[in-house]
Every structure is written in structure tokens, then in C-alpha cells.
Scaffold this motif. Structure first.
Motif, PDB file in Angstrom:
ATOM      1  N   ILE A 158       0.725  -1.072   0.072  1.00 43.47           N
ATOM      2  CA  ILE A 158      -0.147   0.169  -0.220  1.00 43.47           C
ATOM      3  C   ILE A 158       0.846   1.278  -0.105  1.00 43.47           C
ATOM      4  CG2 ILE A 158      -2.054  -1.108   0.981  1.00 43.47           C
ATOM      5  CD1 ILE A 158      -0.986   0.118   3.800  1.00 43.47           C
ATOM      6  N   ARG A 159       2.119   1.126  -0.101  1.00 42.33           N
ATOM      7  CA  ARG A 159       3.049   2.382  -0.086  1.00 42.33           C
ATOM      8  C   ARG A 159       2.500   3.369  -1.238  1.00 42.33           C
ATOM      9  NH1 ARG A 159       4.823   6.417   0.026  1.00 42.33           N
ATOM     10  NH2 ARG A 159       6.727   7.559   0.617  1.00 42.33           N
ATOM     11  N   ASP A 160       2.237   2.988  -2.291  1.00 41.26           N
ATOM     12  CA  ASP A 160       1.708   4.059  -3.320  1.00 41.26           C
ATOM     13  C   ASP A 160       0.566   4.681  -3.249  1.00 41.26           C
ATOM     14  OD1 ASP A 160       4.116   2.934  -4.615  1.00 41.26           O
ATOM     15  OD2 ASP A 160       3.075   1.856  -6.207  1.00 41.26           O
ATOM     16  N   PHE A 161      -0.163   4.561  -2.109  1.00 37.26           N
ATOM     17  CA  PHE A 161      -1.214   5.409  -1.930  1.00 37.26           C
ATOM     18  C   PHE A 161      -0.966   6.726  -1.286  1.00 37.26           C
ATOM     19  CE2 PHE A 161      -3.432   1.283  -2.050  1.00 37.26           C
ATOM     20  CZ  PHE A 161      -4.642   1.356  -2.797  1.00 37.26           C
ATOM     21  N   PHE A 162       0.319   6.674  -0.763  1.00 33.20           N
ATOM     22  CA  PHE A 162       0.605   7.756   0.231  1.00 33.20           C
ATOM     23  C   PHE A 162       1.633   8.715  -0.621  1.00 33.20           C
ATOM     24  CE2 PHE A 162      -0.558   4.362   2.656  1.00 33.20           C
ATOM     25  CZ  PHE A 162      -1.913   4.909   3.405  1.00 33.20           C
ATOM     26  N   ARG A 163       1.259   9.957  -0.448  1.00 34.10           N
ATOM     27  CA  ARG A 163       2.614  10.992  -0.879  1.00 34.10           C
ATOM     28  C   ARG A 163       3.745  11.410  -0.015  1.00 34.10           C
ATOM     29  NH1 ARG A 163      -1.278  15.964  -3.404  1.00 34.10           N
ATOM     30  NH2 ARG A 163      -2.626  14.813  -4.602  1.00 34.10           N
ATOM     31  N   ILE A 164       3.405  11.007   1.377  1.00 40.42           N
ATOM     32  CA  ILE A 164       4.488  11.504   2.129  1.00 40.42           C
ATOM     33  C   ILE A 164       4.243  10.324   3.536  1.00 40.42           C
ATOM     34  CG2 ILE A 164       4.626  13.855   1.792  1.00 40.42           C
ATOM     35  CD1 ILE A 164       3.264  12.786   5.152  1.00 40.42           C
ATOM     36  N   VAL A 165       5.513  10.194   4.089  1.00 37.11           N
ATOM     37  CA  VAL A 165       5.219   9.152   5.290  1.00 37.11           C
ATOM     38  C   VAL A 165       6.496   9.967   6.140  1.00 37.11           C
ATOM     39  CG1 VAL A 165       6.133   6.976   6.209  1.00 37.11           C
ATOM     40  CG2 VAL A 165       5.284   6.914   4.127  1.00 37.11           C
ATOM     41  N   VAL A 166       5.693  10.100   7.612  1.00 38.97           N
ATOM     42  CA  VAL A 166       6.423  10.628   8.654  1.00 38.97           C
ATOM     43  C   VAL A 166       6.425   9.450   9.557  1.00 38.97           C
ATOM     44  CG1 VAL A 166       6.572  12.330  10.707  1.00 38.97           C
ATOM     45  CG2 VAL A 166       5.706  13.255   8.164  1.00 38.97           C
ATOM     46  N   ASP A 167       7.753   8.875   9.722  1.00 37.26           N
ATOM     47  CA  ASP A 167       7.781   7.770  10.606  1.00 37.26           C
ATOM     48  C   ASP A 167       9.084   7.917  11.631  1.00 37.26           C
ATOM     49  OD1 ASP A 167      10.351   7.651   9.138  1.00 37.26           O
ATOM     50  OD2 ASP A 167       9.803   5.697   8.338  1.00 37.26           O
ATOM     51  N   GLY A 168       9.431   6.936  12.227  1.00 32.58           N
ATOM     52  CA  GLY A 168      10.423   7.147  13.526  1.00 32.58           C
ATOM     53  C   GLY A 168      11.935   7.571  12.778  1.00 32.58           C
ATOM     54  N   VAL A 169      11.960   7.075  11.568  1.00 39.02           N
ATOM     55  CA  VAL A 169      13.318   7.644  11.008  1.00 39.02           C
ATOM     56  C   VAL A 169      13.296   9.078  10.672  1.00 39.02           C
ATOM     57  CG1 VAL A 169      15.020   7.312   9.234  1.00 39.02           C
ATOM     58  CG2 VAL A 169      13.625   5.299   9.973  1.00 39.02           C
ATOM     59  N   VAL A 170      12.172   9.604  10.314  1.00 38.72           N
ATOM     60  CA  VAL A 170      11.901  10.754  10.154  1.00 38.72           C
ATOM     61  C   VAL A 170      12.033  11.821  11.184  1.00 38.72           C
ATOM     62  CG1 VAL A 170      10.415  12.887   9.030  1.00 38.72           C
ATOM     63  CG2 VAL A 170      10.876  10.705   7.860  1.00 38.72           C
ATOM     64  N   ALA A 171      11.185  11.311  12.159  1.00 42.55           N
ATOM     65  CA  ALA A 171      11.202  12.061  13.452  1.00 42.55           C
ATOM     66  C   ALA A 171      12.590  12.021  14.463  1.00 42.55           C
ATOM     67  CB  ALA A 171      10.376  11.173  14.424  1.00 42.55           C
ATOM     68  N   GLU A 172      13.309  10.914  14.352  1.00 39.15           N
ATOM     69  CA  GLU A 172      14.815  10.949  14.861  1.00 39.15           C
ATOM     70  C   GLU A 172      15.687  12.214  13.720  1.00 39.15           C
ATOM     71  OE1 GLU A 172      18.074   7.807  14.755  1.00 39.15           O
ATOM     72  OE2 GLU A 172      16.622   7.215  16.283  1.00 39.15           O
TER      73      GLU A 172
END
Length: 253
Positions: A158-172
Motif C-alpha cells: 500500500i506504499r503507493d497510496f501515500f504522498r508522504i510518510v513521517v515515521d520514526g526515522v524522519v522523527a529522529e
């Protein structure tokens, strides 16, 4: 108008008219929350037994201290609830290290092993909603505390449904405070290019609901996968569902 399950129809937004929709991942889009719960149970059972910590770890601890938070913050919060303080350590600590980071990395190893051996699929209702929103041209993003979010999204297809991902990596990398602070949902709205007040957040964790509410989202839909509708409402949810299929266009009107 449906009133079954955890649905509160008079307060549900029409996501198809939102400027953007930002979803948590585990427990909202995929049943990976269950995999996380089993991994945490395994690790904390071992830690509690070795250190003689009482009372024993339970699912209630997961929802109260771990769910929705960044991995190391969850470890620290849980141990603090038992009046246990240990060194924070470093992100590079090996899984056997007796530090906050070591315990967090131990849990991540258990989660990764389970994910790769069992695989994952999205909830059917969640997949149906994603397809409907994509067809309506609604911008979508993911705001997840997990550092495994990209792998989970790819594994679930389902990755292609999303324009952006803010995850733990981005947060760190961006020094974003863990949920329930508003930082991650504010960053999600910024990256998606929408104002929080015009967007909808969809969350199953108490910390995540509180994060989106404090970030000023126009609507915060709580998904009750075990936290309880009253607890989610108290954290700031403006409507409750037990399945994202309730948010399809014909159910939201």
C-alpha cells in the motif's frame, strides 16, 4: 445511518472532502499492532523476569505506556511506571545491552523476524477506504512512530497510496518529539502541504489521538482496536469507528 460497533455516525467527517488525510499505520491500516504487541510482550516478559519487576507486564501496559510512541520513549515510559531507571544508551546499542536503546532494539529484532516470516496484509476496510480516497483525489500521508513503517507499507502493498510518510526515522532525523506531542502530525501536514485545521487524522493509539488533536487537526477519527472508545474520546477523538469501512462515502454521509 449505522450505529453498530464503535461507530459514532453524527461526528464522523466525510474524508472525501478533506484537504488531506493522515493515517497512523499499525492498528489503523495494517494489523501490525498485534505483531508489535507480541514482540513487546516477549521482550518485557524476559526483562521483568530477569530483574524481578512487579507487577507483570500486561496488554494494558501496552496501551497506556507504549502504543503510538517512538520505540525508546515507550521503553522508558513503561519502565518508569515500575519505578525503574536505566541508562538511555545509544541508538547503536546491541539488542542484548541493558539500556533503553538496547531493549528497544531487542524488541525491533523480534518484530522484524515476525514480520518477515509471517508477512502482513492491510485490513480489508482500510484498503477499501484508501482506494476510495485515491479515486477521489484526496492527498494522503502516514504518520507513524515506527521505524519499520516503510517496510510494513511495502510488505502490505500500500506504499503507493501515500504522498508522504513521517515515521520514526524522519522523527529522529528531524528531532521531532514523540506522540502525544504534536510534532509528528504537524510535520505530516507540512509535508503534505495542507493546513491541519482542514485535514483529518485517523489514529488508534491514545498518544496518537492526543498528538493530532494538539496539532489542531479539524477532525480526529479514533479507531478502537482495544484502547476503548471513551479513552480515545478523552484524548481528543471527534468520532470513533471500529473499522475504516465506516468512513467510506456512503457511511460518512
Amino acid at each position: 445511518m449505522r450505529t453498530s460497533g464503535g461507530l459514532v455516525p453524527d461526528t464522523l467527517p466525510d474524508l472525501h472532502r478533506a484537504a488531506g488525510v493522515l493515517f497512523d499505520l499499525d492498528g489503523v491500516l495494517t494489523p501490525t499492532a498485534e505483531v508489535h504487541m507480541r514482540a513487546w510482550q516477549k521482550v518485557f516478559d524476559q526483562v521483568f523476569a530477569r530483574w524481578g519487576i512487579e507487577p507483570p507486564y500486561t496488554d494494558a501496559d501496552y496501551f497506556a505506556y507504549v502504543d503510538g510512541k517512538k520505540r525508546y520513549d515507550g521503553v522508558a515510559s513503561l519502565l518508569r511506571s515500575r519505578n525503574v531507571e536505566i541508562p538511555w544508551g545509544e541508538v547503536s546499542d546491541p539488542p542484548e545491552a541493558e539500556t533503553i536503546c538496547g531493549i528497544g532494539n531487542r524488541k525491533n529484532a523480534a518484530f522484524a523476524t515476525a514480520l518477515r516470516s509471517e508477512g502482513i496484509a492491510p485490513y480489508p476496510g482500510s484498503l477499501a477506504l484508501l482506494r476510495s480516497l485515491r479515486d477521489a483525489g484526496v492527498p494522503m500521508g502516514v504518520v507513524s512512530s515506527s521505524k519499520n513503517a516503510e517496510e510494513v507499507l511495502a510488505s502490505a502493498g500500500i506504499r503507493d497510496f501515500f504522498r508522504i510518510v513521517v515515521d520514526g526515522v524522519v522523527a529522529e532525523r528531524g528531532h521531532l518529539a514523540s506522540k502525544p506531542a504534536p510534532d509528528m502530525f504537524l510535520e505530516g501536514a507540512r509535508m503534505l502541504g495542507v493546513e491541519p485545521a482542514a485535514a483529518v487524522a485517523v489514529e488508534d493509539a491514545v498518544a496518537g489521538v492526543a498528538s493530532a488533536a494538539s496539532a489542531g487537526y479539524g477532525s480526529v477519527v479514533g479507531v478502537d482496536r482495544g484502547a476503548g472508545p471513551d479513552v480515545l474520546r478523552a484524548a481528543g477523538a471527534t468520532g470513533i469507528v471500529d473499522d475504516l469501512a465506516h468512513l467510506l462515502a456512503d457511511a460518512a454521509r
